[in-house]
Scaffold this motif. Structure first.
Motif, PDB file in Angstrom:
ATOM      1  N   ALA A 115       2.747   2.191   8.267  1.00 23.38           N
ATOM      2  CA  ALA A 115       2.871   1.414   6.935  1.00 23.38           C
ATOM      3  C   ALA A 115       1.403   0.834   7.052  1.00 23.38           C
ATOM      4  O   ALA A 115       0.932   0.297   7.899  1.00 23.38           O
ATOM      5  N   CYS A 116       0.809   1.013   5.790  1.00 21.25           N
ATOM      6  CA  CYS A 116      -0.694   0.780   5.738  1.00 21.25           C
ATOM      7  C   CYS A 116      -1.009   0.427   4.226  1.00 21.25           C
ATOM      8  O   CYS A 116      -0.431   0.690   3.259  1.00 21.25           O
ATOM      9  N   ALA A 117      -2.403  -0.356   4.230  1.00 21.92           N
ATOM     10  CA  ALA A 117      -3.051  -0.569   2.928  1.00 21.92           C
ATOM     11  C   ALA A 117      -3.410   0.761   2.141  1.00 21.92           C
ATOM     12  O   ALA A 117      -2.970   1.128   0.909  1.00 21.92           O
ATOM     13  N   ASP A 118      -3.900   1.814   2.958  1.00 18.06           N
ATOM     14  CA  ASP A 118      -4.237   3.020   2.228  1.00 18.06           C
ATOM     15  C   ASP A 118      -4.677   4.105   3.518  1.00 18.06           C
ATOM     16  O   ASP A 118      -4.740   3.640   4.737  1.00 18.06           O
ATOM     17  N   LEU A 119      -4.923   5.368   3.203  1.00 18.85           N
ATOM     18  CA  LEU A 119      -5.246   6.315   4.462  1.00 18.85           C
ATOM     19  C   LEU A 119      -6.196   6.995   3.626  1.00 18.85           C
ATOM     20  O   LEU A 119      -6.505   7.355   2.575  1.00 18.85           O
ATOM     21  N   HIS A 120      -7.090   7.581   4.393  1.00 16.83           N
ATOM     22  CA  HIS A 120      -7.912   8.643   4.317  1.00 16.83           C
ATOM     23  C   HIS A 120      -7.861   9.980   5.189  1.00 16.83           C
ATOM     24  O   HIS A 120      -8.051   9.972   6.360  1.00 16.83           O
ATOM     25  N   GLY A 134       0.792  -1.254  -0.065  1.00 18.59           N
ATOM     26  CA  GLY A 134       0.104  -0.058  -0.077  1.00 18.59           C
ATOM     27  C   GLY A 134       1.118   1.037   0.080  1.00 18.59           C
ATOM     28  O   GLY A 134       1.399   1.679  -0.997  1.00 18.59           O
ATOM     29  N   CYS A 135       0.897   1.771   1.252  1.00 20.74           N
ATOM     30  CA  CYS A 135       2.000   3.145   1.373  1.00 20.74           C
ATOM     31  C   CYS A 135       2.462   3.116   2.664  1.00 20.74           C
ATOM     32  O   CYS A 135       2.110   2.314   3.489  1.00 20.74           O
ATOM     33  N   THR A 136       3.385   4.085   2.801  1.00 21.67           N
ATOM     34  CA  THR A 136       3.930   4.644   4.149  1.00 21.67           C
ATOM     35  C   THR A 136       3.816   5.967   4.291  1.00 21.67           C
ATOM     36  O   THR A 136       3.575   6.989   3.189  1.00 21.67           O
ATOM     37  N   HIS A 137       3.452   6.432   5.523  1.00 24.26           N
ATOM     38  CA  HIS A 137       3.088   7.856   5.655  1.00 24.26           C
ATOM     39  C   HIS A 137       4.047   8.186   6.881  1.00 24.26           C
ATOM     40  O   HIS A 137       4.058   7.914   7.939  1.00 24.26           O
ATOM     41  N   GLU A 138       4.994   9.013   6.518  1.00 29.35           N
ATOM     42  CA  GLU A 138       6.032   9.616   7.522  1.00 29.35           C
ATOM     43  C   GLU A 138       5.764  11.009   7.903  1.00 29.35           C
ATOM     44  O   GLU A 138       5.544  11.925   6.798  1.00 29.35           O
ATOM     45  N   ILE A 139       5.506  11.379   9.117  1.00 28.76           N
ATOM     46  CA  ILE A 139       5.315  12.639   9.627  1.00 28.76           C
ATOM     47  C   ILE A 139       6.538  13.110  10.396  1.00 28.76           C
ATOM     48  O   ILE A 139       6.963  12.581  11.444  1.00 28.76           O
ATOM     49  N   ALA A 140       7.099  14.182   9.976  1.00 28.32           N
ATOM     50  CA  ALA A 140       8.383  14.935  10.835  1.00 28.32           C
ATOM     51  C   ALA A 140       7.394  15.970  11.674  1.00 28.32           C
ATOM     52  O   ALA A 140       6.708  16.786  11.097  1.00 28.32           O
ATOM     53  N   LEU A 141       7.828  15.829  13.046  1.00 27.60           N
ATOM     54  CA  LEU A 141       7.393  16.866  13.795  1.00 27.60           C
ATOM     55  C   LEU A 141       8.540  17.412  14.642  1.00 27.60           C
ATOM     56  O   LEU A 141       9.824  17.056  14.277  1.00 27.60           O
TER      57      LEU A 141
END
Length: 153
Positions: free
Chosen positions: A139-144, A124-131
């Motif tokens: 890491a997930c199949a998708d996000l909304h 699916g995808c990865t979403h990395e958030i820099a704070l």
């Protein structure tokens, strides 16, 4: 992050720049799941002057899944000087959730969002958030992603 620059400099200030990611985005988009593609390609997402730019949002809540079908959810509160609304990101099929905190306190005190990056992955995808004082990676199949509420309320 692979393309987005977001870090604290040696003098204690912060630097963020999505330019390389934005240049690569047209070739990445076809590989992203639908919801991730919508978030990454939103023209306001990396526009620092937009009220819907993720920069300066604050991680306010994390809902961890308790069952196989339950989603992982992150809620970001608006910065009242910049945003009219907050942002909720719901992750389906999340199989990894990592928190890297500069001071070792986990989710406590991570500070405001500097920038984020959504990349294609095998499942699916990865979403990395820099704070300001750490990173969150999912890491997930998708996000909304959904903008909610009114900062004045």
């Amino acid at each position: 992050m692979k393309y987005v620059e977001a870090y604290r400099t040696c003098d204690g200030s912060y630097w963020s720049n999505p330019q390389v990611y934005l240049e690569r985005l047209p070739e990445l988009l076809p590989e992203l799941p639908e919801g991730a593609r919508a978030l990454a390609s939103d023209p306001d997402h990396y526009d620092y002057y937009s009220r819907r730019c993720v920069k300066d949002l604050k991680l306010a809540r994390v809902d961890l899944p308790f069952g196989d079908d339950a989603p992982l959810r992150l809620r970001f509160a608006p910065n009242p000087f910049k945003h009219d609304t907050g942002l909720t990101v719901t992750y389906t099929g999340a199989d990894a959730f990592t928190v890297d905190s500069d001071d070792g306190d986990g989710l406590v005190g991570l500070g405001n969002v500097m920038l984020d990056e959504v990349l294609p992955a095998a499942e699916g995808c990865t979403h990395e958030i820099a704070l300001r004082w750490g990173r969150v990676t999912i890491a997930c199949a998708d996000l909304h992603a959904e903008w909610y509420g009114d900062a004045q309320a």
